[in-house]
Design a protein around this motif. Structure first.
Motif, PDB file in Angstrom:
ATOM      1  N   VAL A   1     -12.195  35.658   2.080  1.00 26.81           N
ATOM      2  CA  VAL A   1     -10.935  35.939   2.493  1.00 26.81           C
ATOM      3  C   VAL A   1     -10.808  36.658   4.040  1.00 26.81           C
ATOM      4  CG1 VAL A   1      -9.852  36.059   0.164  1.00 26.81           C
ATOM      5  CG2 VAL A   1     -11.036  38.261   1.165  1.00 26.81           C
ATOM      6  N   GLY A   2      -9.993  36.431   4.615  1.00 26.07           N
ATOM      7  CA  GLY A   2      -9.756  37.053   5.902  1.00 26.07           C
ATOM      8  C   GLY A   2      -8.805  38.286   5.730  1.00 26.07           C
ATOM      9  N   ARG A   3      -9.286  39.530   6.534  1.00 26.89           N
ATOM     10  CA  ARG A   3      -8.480  40.683   6.372  1.00 26.89           C
ATOM     11  C   ARG A   3      -8.352  41.482   7.701  1.00 26.89           C
ATOM     12  NH1 ARG A   3      -7.018  38.598   2.200  1.00 26.89           N
ATOM     13  NH2 ARG A   3      -7.447  39.278   0.144  1.00 26.89           N
TER      14      ARG A   3
ATOM     15  N   ASP B   1     -11.051  37.250  12.502  1.00 25.34           N
ATOM     16  CA  ASP B   1     -10.253  38.294  11.736  1.00 25.34           C
ATOM     17  C   ASP B   1     -11.157  39.387  11.887  1.00 25.34           C
ATOM     18  OD1 ASP B   1      -8.952  35.940   9.935  1.00 25.34           O
ATOM     19  OD2 ASP B   1      -7.705  37.102  11.138  1.00 25.34           O
ATOM     20  N   GLN B   2     -10.488  40.721  11.609  1.00 27.80           N
ATOM     21  CA  GLN B   2     -11.342  41.814  11.845  1.00 27.80           C
ATOM     22  C   GLN B   2     -12.452  42.005  10.534  1.00 27.80           C
ATOM     23  OE1 GLN B   2      -8.098  44.653  12.196  1.00 27.80           O
ATOM     24  NE2 GLN B   2      -8.081  44.151  14.338  1.00 27.80           N
TER      25      GLN B   2
ATOM     26  N   LYS C   1      -6.664  50.218   4.669  1.00 32.63           N
ATOM     27  CA  LYS C   1      -5.424  49.475   4.422  1.00 32.63           C
ATOM     28  C   LYS C   1      -5.405  48.439   5.283  1.00 32.63           C
ATOM     29  CE  LYS C   1      -1.809  52.254   5.822  1.00 32.63           C
ATOM     30  NZ  LYS C   1      -0.630  51.584   6.596  1.00 32.63           N
ATOM     31  N   PHE C   2      -5.049  47.283   4.622  1.00 31.74           N
ATOM     32  CA  PHE C   2      -4.960  46.002   5.187  1.00 31.74           C
ATOM     33  C   PHE C   2      -3.559  45.716   5.516  1.00 31.74           C
ATOM     34  CE2 PHE C   2      -9.363  45.142   4.656  1.00 31.74           C
ATOM     35  CZ  PHE C   2      -9.794  45.074   3.309  1.00 31.74           C
ATOM     36  N   ALA C   3      -3.445  44.988   6.675  1.00 28.31           N
ATOM     37  CA  ALA C   3      -2.107  44.435   7.071  1.00 28.31           C
ATOM     38  C   ALA C   3      -1.381  43.452   6.318  1.00 28.31           C
ATOM     39  CB  ALA C   3      -2.341  43.845   8.738  1.00 28.31           C
ATOM     40  N   HIS C   4      -0.416  43.510   5.649  1.00 29.81           N
ATOM     41  CA  HIS C   4       0.221  43.140   4.661  1.00 29.81           C
ATOM     42  C   HIS C   4       1.564  43.102   4.654  1.00 29.81           C
ATOM     43  CE1 HIS C   4       1.459  42.112   0.473  1.00 29.81           C
ATOM     44  NE2 HIS C   4       0.099  41.305   0.195  1.00 29.81           N
TER      45      HIS C   4
ATOM     46  N   ILE D   1      -2.263  39.620   6.588  1.00 35.71           N
ATOM     47  CA  ILE D   1      -1.874  39.242   8.005  1.00 35.71           C
ATOM     48  C   ILE D   1      -2.954  38.922   8.601  1.00 35.71           C
ATOM     49  CG2 ILE D   1      -0.885  39.783  10.152  1.00 35.71           C
ATOM     50  CD1 ILE D   1       1.106  39.578   7.777  1.00 35.71           C
ATOM     51  N   THR D   2      -3.070  37.700   9.257  1.00 38.32           N
ATOM     52  CA  THR D   2      -4.240  37.312  10.046  1.00 38.32           C
ATOM     53  C   THR D   2      -4.084  36.665  11.265  1.00 38.32           C
ATOM     54  OG1 THR D   2      -3.837  34.917   8.910  1.00 38.32           O
ATOM     55  CG2 THR D   2      -5.227  36.349   7.715  1.00 38.32           C
ATOM     56  N   SER D   3      -5.279  36.450  12.005  1.00 37.38           N
ATOM     57  CA  SER D   3      -5.002  36.034  13.552  1.00 37.38           C
ATOM     58  C   SER D   3      -4.449  34.705  13.723  1.00 37.38           C
ATOM     59  CB  SER D   3      -6.118  35.995  14.271  1.00 37.38           C
ATOM     60  OG  SER D   3      -7.033  37.256  14.581  1.00 37.38           O
TER      61      SER D   3
END
Ligand code: ADP
Ligand code: DAR
Ligand code: MG
Length: 356
Positions: free
Chosen positions: A127-129, A226-227, A258-261, A268-270
């Motif tokens: 998974v990308g986060r 992704d990060q 905390k992941f961008a969501h 949220i991904t690049s």
């Protein structure tokens, strides 16, 4: 095909980009004159420009997609464009919601019988986060990227049990160590021209690296596309075991990061293709007979919403009849559904391979 490769920087895109006839990228399908006129001078709240977002696909017109976001806000500042891209790739409309579900007990993936298990070299689910408090990789500053590396690696240093491992910085790794990890499919390759033209390879290899447990069945890539790319993988075909480890690891990391969501786009991904779950579940599988019937091979892939990649990953040709088969869909369906997609597609390919 003539590419826009004369473009050196986004500001070189002086007018509506040139797409040679035959261009099929999602960028070329979604960018209309009026969207160009609306967004051409726009920036998102981090200062990431629309021209930066479309630069990769304007330069490399053979891209499949060709666009990258610079931040969570890009998806909203450039909504007239990204809404179309997201609908085109995911069939997810402006008002649709994304609901995640990583409960592996819901999987219906009976173990492969011995003859089919023998066809499958390995199973990998990632998974990308991205961290909520930072822009995405295309827009972070050097300092921010170093902070991301520091936050992620200090969280991972606390892992115990089968998730316990060590972080290896790309900057200090020997070329031989790096080569071995890439050949064993554990580490990302650098020098991908698409990533390079999306500003994701700036300051390379600083603040990039890989965390992995001793068994190399749990890995985290730091600051690639992704990060975080949280990866569970192992030899063989035990999809359920791989998914169980991934869902446990992703849940543990989310307790400390905390992941961008959001409830429309999910994680949220690049790249917009990874929005929602950010999940790609794949097997490396030997399909020598289907390999000789490309039309049939692709027809099964399309019917089951799975993607065929080479054994060394995206944009690589397969070498010895081994293919990377993975779910195509990412957004608007749960992680369980997408692992199920991959399983169903692989079962259909195996069935056909055995009939040939
Ligand atoms: P991703 O979308 O996860 O970034 P890529 O296509 O970029 O995947 O490939 C990343 C790496 O993962 C490559 O080295 C590829 O060979 C490896 N890989 C992908 N799927 C598998 C698998 N099922 N087994 C082993 N390695 C895999
Ligand atoms: N080079 C990009 C890749 C799109 C999907 N794959 C990602 N995000 N790794 C393209 O537009 O082809
Ligand atoms: Mg990749």
């Amino acid at each position: 095909t003539l590419m826009g490769s004369h473009l050196k920087t986004p500001e070189d895109i002086k007018e509506f980009p040139y797409f040679p006839s035959g261009t099929t990228s999602i960028l070329s399908q979604c960018l209309t004159k009026d969207i160009w006129d609306q967004l051409k001078d726009k920036k998102d709240k981090h200062g990431f420009t629309f021209k930066q977002a479309i630069f990769s696909g304007s330069k490399w017109t053979n891209s499949g997609v060709g666009v990258y976001a610079g931040s969570h806000d890009s998806y909203y500042s450039f909504a007239p464009f990204f809404d179309k891209v997201i609908y085109k790739y995911h069939g997810h409309s402006k008002t649709d919601k994304h609901v995640s579900d990583m409960d592996y007990t819901k999987l219906n993936c009976p173990k492969f019988p011995a003859d089919e298990d023998a066809m499958i070299n390995s199973t990998r689910i990632r998974v990308g986060r991205n961290l909520a408090d930072y822009p995405l990789g295309s827009c972070v500053t050097r300092e921010q990227r170093l902070e991301v590396e520091q936050k992620v690696t200090s969280a991972l240093a606390k892992f115990t049990g089968d998730l316990k491992g060590k972080y290896y910085s790309l900057a200090t790794m020997t070329p031989a160590e790096k080569k071995q990890l890439i050949e064993d499919h554990f580490l990302f390759k650098g020098g991908d021209k698409y990533l390079e033209s999306s500003f994701l390879e700036r300051d390379w290899p600083e603040a990039r690296g890989i965390f992995h447990n001793d068994a190399k069945t749990f890995l985290v890539w730091v600051n690639e596309e992704d990060q975080l790319r949280i990866i569970s993988m192992q030899q063989g075909s035990d999809i359920r075991e791989v998914f169980e480890r991934l869902s446990r690891a992703a849940t543990d990391i989310e307790k400390v990061a905390k992941f961008a969501h959001d409830d429309h786009l999910g994680y949220i991904t690049s790249c917009p293709t990874n929005l929602g779950t950010g999940l790609r579940a794949s097997v490396h599988i030997k399909l020598p007979k289907l390999a000789k019937r490309q039309d049939e091979f692709e027809a099964i892939a399309n019917k089951y919403f799975v993607q065929i990649r080479g054994a060394h990953g995206e944009h690589t040709e397969t070498d010895d009849g081994v293919f990377d088969i993975s779910n195509l869909r990412r957004l608007g369906r749960s992680e369980v559904d997408l692992v199920q997609d991959m399983y169903n597609g692989v079962k259909a390919m195996i069935k056909r391979e055995k009939e040939l």
